[in-house]
Design an enzyme around this catalytic site. Structure first.
Site, mmCIF file in Angstrom:
data_model
loop_
_atom_site.group_PDB
_atom_site.id
_atom_site.type_symbol
_atom_site.label_atom_id
_atom_site.label_comp_id
_atom_site.label_asym_id
_atom_site.label_seq_id
_atom_site.Cartn_x
_atom_site.Cartn_y
_atom_site.Cartn_z
ATOM 1 N N PHE A 1 28.536 45.599 38.082
ATOM 2 C CA PHE A 1 27.959 45.668 36.739
ATOM 3 C C PHE A 1 27.658 44.272 36.236
ATOM 4 C CE2 PHE A 1 28.722 45.258 32.138
ATOM 5 C CZ PHE A 1 27.704 46.071 31.659
ATOM 6 N N HIS A 2 26.506 44.138 35.598
ATOM 7 C CA HIS A 2 26.163 42.916 34.869
ATOM 8 C C HIS A 2 25.889 43.287 33.421
ATOM 9 C CE1 HIS A 2 25.980 40.686 38.531
ATOM 10 N NE2 HIS A 2 24.905 41.302 38.987
ATOM 11 N N CYS B 1 32.704 47.313 43.279
ATOM 12 C CA CYS B 1 32.723 46.708 44.611
ATOM 13 C C CYS B 1 33.347 47.636 45.658
ATOM 14 C CB CYS B 1 33.427 45.367 44.584
ATOM 15 S SG CYS B 1 32.651 44.187 43.451
#
Length: 235
Positions: A85-86, A178
């Site tokens: 996520f960004h 991840c």
């Protein structure tokens, strides 16, 4: 005589992920053709999930139709790593650099990326470390504070690192970050008792850590206004 290595630093603020991806692709081509020096792009993204080239979209835990409801987008990329996520309040660095010029291999490059985030955390009294075997990124105990996902093409790097300053961590509950199921995610805000400075300062500290660890002694700083001014002069 010591080699003076130059790094051009682009500070771009909040940038849509696809726009940033296209920018990286252009910078990589320019770097391969020796039209520019090593470049470091510093920015943040709106809420965005990205999947690496292994296409592990099964680690997205909500239906695609719900992404709009939570204000997030999903993109598939050619970087390494799993889903991540960004978002706002996360410091993102994308190095477009020549590993051959630096005399680095892929593993050493990733280790230095991790060390960059470890040093930043240490400035605020947070003891971070690399993950165990098979766990990229930077961890505080069992909690991930910084992600790494890189691409290397003909010795030129792209994508890079994302360090959690104070993002909305609820976004991570919608993915298996991840691909690791039994560990959590954290942020600098959660892990330190220090009063944090403005995020611009923290991002500049991250850039300074990167430059020192990778051996760049000459930094050329550019913001959006100067970058677009340069483009207009060359068009």
């Amino acid at each position: 005589m010591a080699v003076v290595r130059t790094l051009e630093v682009w500070k771009l603020g909040v940038v849509n992920y696809m726009k940033a991806l296209k920018l990286q692709e252009k910078l990589v081509v320019d770097r391969k053709c020796h039209r520019r020096c090593d470049t470091l792009v510093s920015l943040q993204h709106p809420p965005t999930y990205t999947v690496g080239k292994r296409q592990t979209v099964h680690n997205l835990l909500i239906p695609h139709s719900d992404l709009e409801r939570i204000g997030a987008e999903l993109y598939h990329t050619q970087r390494g790593g799993d889903i991540t996520f960004h978002g706002p309040h996360q410091a993102v660095l994308y190095p477009i650099i020549s590993l051959r010029d630096l005399g680095l291999g892929a593993r050493s490059f990733v280790e230095k990326i991790e060390l960059t985030m470890i040093e930043l955390a240490g400035l605020y009294g947070v003891k971070a470390c690399p993950g165990q075997a098979g766990e990229t990124g930077v961890w505080v105990g069992e909690r991930k504070i910084g992600a790494v996902g890189v691409r290397i093409s003909n010795g030129i790097t792209s994508h890079g690192m994302a360090f959690n300053i104070d993002p909305d961590l609820s976004y991570f509950s919608h993915i298996v970050p991840c691909g690791i199921t039994d560990k959590g995610v954290t942020s600098l805000r959660r892990e330190t008792d220090c009063d944090l400075p403005a995020e611009d300062i923290i991002q500049e500290q991250l850039i300074s850590c990167f430059a020192r660890i990778f051996g760049y002694s000459n930094l050329i700083w550019k913001d959006e206004a100067s970058i677009f001014s340069d483009k207009n002069e060359t068009e």
